[in-house]
Write a protein that holds these residues in place. Structure first.
Motif, PDB file in Angstrom:
ATOM      1  N   UNK A   1      42.000  36.465  50.778  1.00 15.85           N
ATOM      2  CA  UNK A   1      41.451  35.113  50.890  1.00 15.85           C
ATOM      3  C   UNK A   1      41.356  34.455  49.519  1.00 15.85           C
ATOM      4  N   UNK A   2      41.359  33.135  49.539  1.00 14.58           N
ATOM      5  CA  UNK A   2      41.042  32.367  48.334  1.00 14.58           C
ATOM      6  C   UNK A   2      39.521  32.380  48.173  1.00 14.58           C
ATOM      7  N   UNK A   3      39.061  32.374  46.953  1.00 14.28           N
ATOM      8  CA  UNK A   3      37.620  32.351  46.694  1.00 14.28           C
ATOM      9  C   UNK A   3      36.998  31.118  47.341  1.00 14.28           C
ATOM     10  N   UNK A   4      37.722  30.014  47.358  1.00 15.40           N
ATOM     11  CA  UNK A   4      37.212  28.770  47.942  1.00 15.40           C
ATOM     12  C   UNK A   4      36.973  28.880  49.441  1.00 15.40           C
TER      13      UNK A   4
ATOM     14  N   UNK B   1      40.923  36.444  45.795  1.00 21.50           N
ATOM     15  CA  UNK B   1      39.679  37.182  45.779  1.00 21.50           C
ATOM     16  C   UNK B   1      39.834  38.502  45.024  1.00 21.50           C
ATOM     17  N   UNK B   2      40.965  39.159  45.198  1.00 20.81           N
ATOM     18  CA  UNK B   2      41.181  40.445  44.546  1.00 20.81           C
ATOM     19  C   UNK B   2      41.092  40.320  43.031  1.00 20.81           C
ATOM     20  N   UNK B   3      41.653  39.246  42.485  1.00 23.73           N
ATOM     21  CA  UNK B   3      41.600  39.045  41.032  1.00 23.73           C
ATOM     22  C   UNK B   3      40.165  38.844  40.556  1.00 23.73           C
ATOM     23  N   UNK B   4      39.380  38.112  41.323  1.00 26.69           N
ATOM     24  CA  UNK B   4      37.980  37.882  40.963  1.00 26.69           C
ATOM     25  C   UNK B   4      37.198  39.196  40.980  1.00 26.69           C
TER      26      UNK B   4
END
Length: 68
Positions: free
Chosen positions: A43-46, A1-4
């Motif tokens: 968290x994962x974006x998914x 999530x941080x990268x997004x």
């Protein structure tokens, strides 16, 4: 999530400047993205779904940043 979040903000930050100075939207986006990163950065974006977003919204309400 941080990268997004970082990718989104890196691409959009310049859109919320007027004559080189931050606009109100600039500050609002920074606040929202900071809270999103604090709560769900690992968290994962998914994995981010409606319940997580409701939790995020409730944290804004609890802190007086939004209302239902």
């Amino acid at each position: 999530m941080t990268k997004l979040i970082a990718a989104f903000w890196g691409d959009r930050e310049k859109d919320y400047l007027h004559n080189g100075k931050p606009t109100g939207e600039h500050g609002a986006f920074r606040l929202v993205l900071r809270r999103l990163r604090q709560q769900f950065g690992s968290w994962s974006v998914d994995d981010l779904g409606p319940l997580a977003l409701k939790s995020l919204r409730q944290s804004w309400v609890d802190d007086g940043l939004a209302r239902l």
